[in-house]
Design a protein around this motif. Structure first.
Motif, PDB file in Angstrom:
ATOM      1  N   HIS A  10      -2.063   7.474   2.675  1.00 45.85           N
ATOM      2  CA  HIS A  10      -3.385   7.807   2.133  1.00 45.85           C
ATOM      3  C   HIS A  10      -4.341   8.281   3.231  1.00 45.85           C
ATOM      4  O   HIS A  10      -4.144   7.999   4.406  1.00 45.85           O
ATOM      5  N   GLU A  28      -6.138  -0.061   0.657  1.00 46.79           N
ATOM      6  CA  GLU A  28      -4.796   0.150   1.179  1.00 46.79           C
ATOM      7  C   GLU A  28      -4.789   1.046   2.418  1.00 46.79           C
ATOM      8  O   GLU A  28      -4.085   0.756   3.394  1.00 46.79           O
ATOM      9  N   HIS A  84       2.780   1.762   3.305  1.00 47.26           N
ATOM     10  CA  HIS A  84       1.926   1.626   2.127  1.00 47.26           C
ATOM     11  C   HIS A  84       1.794   0.166   1.728  1.00 47.26           C
ATOM     12  O   HIS A  84       2.570  -0.688   2.173  1.00 47.26           O
ATOM     13  N   CYS A  85       0.816  -0.085   0.833  1.00 44.63           N
ATOM     14  CA  CYS A  85       0.721  -1.367   0.140  1.00 44.63           C
ATOM     15  C   CYS A  85       0.972  -1.100  -1.335  1.00 44.63           C
ATOM     16  O   CYS A  85       0.474  -0.118  -1.887  1.00 44.63           O
TER      17      CYS A  85
HETATM   18 ZN   LIG Z   1       0.164   3.944  -1.155  1.00 45.03          ZN
END
Ligand SMILES: [Zn+2]
Length: 192
Positions: A10, A28, A84-85
């Motif tokens: 992101h 995130e 990522h989360c």
């Molecule tokens: Zn993500």
């Protein structure tokens, strides 16, 4: 020397914060960046050449997934790790996942090495595996996995939508342990 690209998922800030915890507002993109910088540090210390696709809290060009692939492809990276989360509407959903593209690929062994280190470091963390194809990784043709030339994996460290895991994701000590585990997984793969 091995060239590693670490991709903080992101673009951050107003451009694309990624998933957010509905109670704490934890974003995130910020967690991904913090852990990615630590992974880069540990890989650098281990003698790898490392590039991050994003170094700022908000970096608008990284809103283009192709930009991230280009960073790795033009450099001739040996591997690509996207961080990522995870998030789910059910706040009870929890655990760690790692993805590669579909089929048997060069990334499968990276995924296994990282998973083994994460599982050893965090005995409490649920490892959400998919053994249907003979190994632990889940398979999705995510853009950054598909259009990166190097073997590529995408790590979902834990669920930002889960209250307990969101607290871990925000904890600098946990972030550091997760980063060390991922970096050890990478160096395990490189040394085999
Ligand atoms: Zn993500």
């Amino acid at each position: 020397m091995a060239k590693s690209v670490i991709d903080p998922g992101h673009a951050g800030g107003r451009t694309d914060p990624g998933a957010c915890n509905p109670i704490t507002g934890l974003q995130e993109a910020d967690v991904n960046l913090a852990v990615s910088k630590l992974v880069a540090h540990y890989l650098d210390t281990a003698g790898c050449l490392v590039r991050l696709t994003r170094t700022e809290k908000e970096q608008q060009e990284t809103d283009s997934l192709q930009y991230r692939c280009d960073v790795a492809n033009y450099w001739g990276a040996d591997l690509f790790v996207s961080l990522h989360c995870n998030s789910a509407t059910n706040p009870a959903a929890k655990g760690f996942e790692i993805y590669t593209t579909k089929g048997n690929t060069g990334a499968d062994r990276i995924a296994t090495c990282i998973t083994n280190q994460v599982a050893a470091t965090f005995p409490e963390l649920q490892i959400r595996v998919d053994w249907s194809d003979g190994d632990v990784d889940k398979e999705e043709n995510f853009y950054v996995l598909r259009y990166t030339n190097a073997p590529a994996v995408l790590v979902e460290m834990a669920f930002i939508s889960n209250p307990e895991e969101a607290a871990l994701l925000a904890d600098p000590t946990w972030q550091d342990e997760m980063a060390r585990a991922i970096a050890r997984g990478v160096t395990d793969w490189l040394s085999k």
